[in-house]
Design an enzyme around this catalytic site. Structure first.
Site, PDB file in Angstrom:
ATOM      1  CG  HIS A 118      -1.850   1.111   1.329  1.00  0.00           C
ATOM      2  ND1 HIS A 118      -2.881   1.332   0.434  1.00  0.00           N
ATOM      3  CD2 HIS A 118      -1.925   2.124   2.242  1.00  0.00           C
ATOM      4  CE1 HIS A 118      -3.552   2.412   0.792  1.00  0.00           C
ATOM      5  NE2 HIS A 118      -2.983   2.918   1.876  1.00  0.00           N
TER       6      HIS A 118
ATOM      7  CG  ASP B 240      -0.326   0.386  -4.475  1.00  0.00           C
ATOM      8  OD1 ASP B 240       0.475  -0.002  -5.351  1.00  0.00           O
ATOM      9  OD2 ASP B 240      -1.239  -0.333  -4.017  1.00  0.00           O
TER      10      ASP B 240
END
Length: 111
Positions: free
Chosen positions: A80, A83
């Site tokens: 995450h 990202d």
């Protein structure tokens, strides 16, 4: 929780926070460029890049430790974080493009 997992979470949150700040500044730069506030937009892009440098430092520290044999477990939070980092890079590129395009439009409009 193991020390490795705690460190992984700590680095992940550092990347998320810094990349999030970078993306926020990049989006503000796009908004400023759309209002023909080019100096403000360029300053915001600089701030976004500075924030992204902090995220990059965390990433580089992590990679250096991995290269030294200090394996850090990859988890969903770290994915995450990367990202967020990638999206911040893209937002900065888009902000630079918005500034450039809006300057051209402004120049052509003769305002």
């Amino acid at each position: 929780m193991s020390e490795g997992i705690e460190k992984s979470y700590e680095v992940s949150f550092q990347i998320i926070m810094s990349a999030g700040d970078a993306q926020d500044n990049a989006m503000k730069a796009i908004d400023a460029a759309n209002k023909n506030a080019f100096d403000e937009a360029e300053n915001l892009v600089k701030e976004a890049k500075d924030c992204l440098k902090e995220a990059h430092k965390s990433q580089t520290d992590l990679l250096a430790k991995e290269a030294d044999g200090d394996h850090m477990e990859v988890n969903a939070l770290m994915v995450h974080a990367y990202d967020h980092y990638a999206m911040a890079l893209m937002a900065i590129d888009m902000a630079k493009m918005a500034i450039s395009l809006n300057k051209k439009i402004f120049d052509l409009s003769g305002e």
